[in-house]
Motif scaffolding. Structure first.
Motif, short mmCIF file in Angstrom:
data_model
loop_
_atom_site.label_atom_id
_atom_site.label_comp_id
_atom_site.label_asym_id
_atom_site.label_seq_id
_atom_site.Cartn_x
_atom_site.Cartn_y
_atom_site.Cartn_z
N ASP A 43 -19.02 19.29 15.93
CA ASP A 43 -20.20 20.14 15.85
C ASP A 43 -19.85 21.30 14.93
OD1 ASP A 43 -22.71 21.13 16.24
OD2 ASP A 43 -22.57 21.26 18.43
N PHE A 44 -20.78 22.19 14.76
CA PHE A 44 -20.60 23.23 13.77
C PHE A 44 -20.76 24.59 14.41
CE2 PHE A 44 -22.12 19.34 11.92
CZ PHE A 44 -21.09 19.08 11.03
N ALA A 45 -19.83 25.49 14.10
CA ALA A 45 -19.79 26.82 14.72
C ALA A 45 -20.00 27.88 13.65
CB ALA A 45 -18.45 27.02 15.43
N HIS A 46 -20.21 29.11 14.14
CA HIS A 46 -20.42 30.22 13.21
C HIS A 46 -19.22 30.40 12.28
CE1 HIS A 46 -24.17 31.50 14.88
NE2 HIS A 46 -23.67 31.62 16.10
N THR A 47 -19.52 30.79 11.08
CA THR A 47 -18.49 31.02 10.08
C THR A 47 -17.69 32.28 10.39
OG1 THR A 47 -18.11 31.50 7.73
CG2 THR A 47 -20.20 32.25 8.67
N SER A 48 -16.48 32.32 9.88
CA SER A 48 -15.66 33.53 9.96
C SER A 48 -16.10 34.54 8.91
CB SER A 48 -14.19 33.18 9.76
OG SER A 48 -14.00 32.54 8.50
N GLU A 49 -17.02 34.13 8.02
CA GLU A 49 -17.54 35.00 6.98
C GLU A 49 -18.99 35.38 7.26
OE1 GLU A 49 -14.81 33.09 3.35
OE2 GLU A 49 -16.99 33.11 3.18
N GLU A 50 -19.29 35.69 8.52
CA GLU A 50 -20.68 35.91 8.93
C GLU A 50 -21.34 37.06 8.16
OE1 GLU A 50 -24.08 34.83 11.05
OE2 GLU A 50 -22.15 33.83 10.90
N GLU A 51 -20.64 38.18 7.99
CA GLU A 51 -21.24 39.31 7.28
C GLU A 51 -21.53 38.95 5.83
OE1 GLU A 51 -18.96 42.86 7.64
OE2 GLU A 51 -19.10 42.93 9.83
N LYS A 52 -20.60 38.26 5.20
CA LYS A 52 -20.80 37.83 3.81
C LYS A 52 -21.97 36.85 3.72
CE LYS A 52 -18.31 35.72 -0.08
NZ LYS A 52 -17.01 35.11 -0.53
N LEU A 53 -22.08 35.95 4.70
CA LEU A 53 -23.17 34.98 4.72
C LEU A 53 -24.52 35.69 4.86
CD1 LEU A 53 -24.30 32.09 4.88
CD2 LEU A 53 -23.85 32.17 7.35
N VAL A 54 -24.62 36.62 5.80
CA VAL A 54 -25.88 37.33 6.03
C VAL A 54 -26.32 38.07 4.77
CG1 VAL A 54 -26.94 39.24 7.29
CG2 VAL A 54 -25.59 37.52 8.52
N GLU A 55 -25.38 38.72 4.11
CA GLU A 55 -25.71 39.45 2.88
C GLU A 55 -26.17 38.49 1.79
OE1 GLU A 55 -26.49 42.43 0.31
OE2 GLU A 55 -26.02 42.60 2.45
N ILE A 173 -15.88 18.41 19.66
CA ILE A 173 -16.54 18.51 20.95
C ILE A 173 -16.21 17.26 21.77
CG2 ILE A 173 -18.42 20.00 20.20
CD1 ILE A 173 -20.20 17.57 19.99
N PRO A 174 -16.05 17.41 23.06
CA PRO A 174 -15.67 16.25 23.89
C PRO A 174 -16.82 15.27 24.07
CG PRO A 174 -16.02 18.18 25.27
CD PRO A 174 -16.11 18.66 23.85
N ALA A 175 -16.47 13.99 24.04
CA ALA A 175 -17.47 12.96 24.36
C ALA A 175 -17.80 13.03 25.85
CB ALA A 175 -16.92 11.59 24.01
N VAL A 193 -15.15 6.20 11.87
CA VAL A 193 -14.35 7.40 11.59
C VAL A 193 -14.72 7.84 10.18
CG1 VAL A 193 -12.03 8.34 11.35
CG2 VAL A 193 -12.50 6.61 13.09
N ALA A 194 -15.36 9.02 10.07
CA ALA A 194 -15.96 9.41 8.80
C ALA A 194 -15.37 10.68 8.20
CB ALA A 194 -17.47 9.59 8.97
N SER A 195 -14.27 11.17 8.77
CA SER A 195 -13.60 12.34 8.21
C SER A 195 -12.27 12.53 8.91
CB SER A 195 -14.46 13.61 8.38
OG SER A 195 -14.48 13.99 9.75
N ALA A 196 -11.42 13.40 8.35
CA ALA A 196 -10.14 13.68 8.98
C ALA A 196 -10.32 14.31 10.35
CB ALA A 196 -9.31 14.60 8.08
N LYS A 197 -11.30 15.21 10.48
CA LYS A 197 -11.54 15.86 11.76
C LYS A 197 -11.98 14.86 12.81
CE LYS A 197 -12.15 19.24 14.69
NZ LYS A 197 -10.98 19.87 15.34
N ILE A 198 -12.87 13.95 12.45
CA ILE A 198 -13.31 12.93 13.40
C ILE A 198 -12.15 12.02 13.77
CG2 ILE A 198 -14.78 10.87 13.63
CD1 ILE A 198 -16.90 12.39 11.99
N ALA A 199 -11.28 11.70 12.81
CA ALA A 199 -10.10 10.88 13.11
C ALA A 199 -9.24 11.54 14.18
CB ALA A 199 -9.29 10.64 11.84
N ARG A 200 -9.03 12.84 14.06
CA ARG A 200 -8.22 13.55 15.05
C ARG A 200 -8.90 13.56 16.42
NH1 ARG A 200 -7.25 16.79 10.40
NH2 ARG A 200 -8.89 18.28 10.95
N GLU A 201 -10.22 13.72 16.42
CA GLU A 201 -10.94 13.72 17.69
C GLU A 201 -10.87 12.34 18.35
OE1 GLU A 201 -12.21 16.28 19.36
OE2 GLU A 201 -11.39 17.56 17.76
N VAL A 202 -11.04 11.27 17.59
CA VAL A 202 -10.97 9.92 18.15
C VAL A 202 -9.57 9.65 18.71
CG1 VAL A 202 -11.04 7.45 17.58
CG2 VAL A 202 -12.81 8.98 16.70
N ALA A 203 -8.54 10.05 17.95
CA ALA A 203 -7.17 9.82 18.41
C ALA A 203 -6.88 10.57 19.71
CB ALA A 203 -6.18 10.23 17.32
#
Length: 261
Positions: A43-55, A173-175, A193-203
């Motif tokens: 899933d997708f979470a807020h960026t660490s660059e929130e102030e820069k994004l808002v501007e 995120i957990p299944a 498996v469609a990305s490195a992150k998904i591969a890690r989650e599946v494993a």
């Protein structure tokens, strides 16, 4: 043609992403006879660059930018979350079938996409005539924390005024318990498996895959990344026509850039 005659009949496939990506993949799988189970593992979470994004989004809405670029359909969700509307004076350039579909569904006209022959971020730079006409363009590039800044670097290299913002972070995120049980029992007998992150989650989430479960890696670099994550593949499936048909079905509707988190 009956369902039994279709190439993916008998497969119950875990689709590890939701949204436009999941919808496109699930539809393609059903057309080939499979039974997709959309169970997002990222899933997708807020960026660490929130102030820069808002501007940057304030400047976008005020018409400051000539172009906005995106390589993920999640950028549309970011715009919606911040109640940001792209003005008519700002043109849109995107990479990826799911990305283009999400922008168009949100009511935005996409002006530039790569060719089918080279549907990548580098390919977009090759078919974007405005960036080579000599005028300095103001461009906002929005991407995930794991996406490589190919567009940003290509535009800066051509002398354009680029504002690069990490618009969101990718998290695992957990299944559900039901999904885990279906995978471990073999009732879900194929995993995408469609990305490195998904591969890690599946494993991590499915450490005891049944031997017959097909693990299908889609995307140019996903297989070695899955191996590095410890995800086991059955050697007997390496030349499986069923696995190949599964991969080809997904890649027929989702291109390389859509494999990024």
């Amino acid at each position: 043609m009956t369902s039994d005659a279709k190439p993916l009949s008998g497969l119950r496939v875990l689709v590890p992403r939701g949204g436009t990506w999941g919808d496109l993949v699930a539809r393609a799988l059903r057309e080939q006879g499979a039974s997709p189970v959309v169970a997002p593992l990222v899933d997708f979470a807020h960026t660490s660059e929130e102030e820069k994004l808002v501007e940057a989004l304030k400047l976008l809405e005020a018409g400051h930018y000539d172009w906005i670029t995106a390589t993920s359909s999640t950028v549309v969700d970011v715009l919606a979350y911040h109640h940001t509307v792209i003005p008519a004076s700002t043109r849109v350039a995107v990479v990826g079938e799911a990305t283009a579909a999400a922008f168009e569904h949100a009511g935005y006209q996409v002006s530039r996409t790569p060719s089918e022959e080279n549907n990548t971020t580098a390919g977009l730079l090759e078919v974007w005539p405005e960036i080579d006409e000599g005028d300095v363009l103001r461009v906002l590039t929005l991407r995930s924390d794991v996406a490589k800044p190919v567009l940003t670097e290509g535009l800066i290299g051509r002398g354009h005024d680029v504002t690069q913002v990490v618009a969101f972070r990718t998290i695992g995120i957990p299944a559900s318990v039901h999904t885990r049980e279906d995978v471990e029992s073999g009732r879900i007998n194929a995993l995408l498996v469609a990305s490195a992150k998904i591969a890690r989650e599946v494993a991590e989430q499915f450490p005891n895959l049944p031997e017959d479960t097909i693990v299908a890696c889609v995307g140019p670099h996903t297989h070695p990344e899955a191996i590095a994550a410890g995800l086991l593949h059955n050697p007997a499936h390496e030349r499986s026509e069923l696995k190949r048909a599964l991969i080809e079905t997904v890649e027929s509707v989702i291109d390389q850039s859509d494999m990024l988190d």
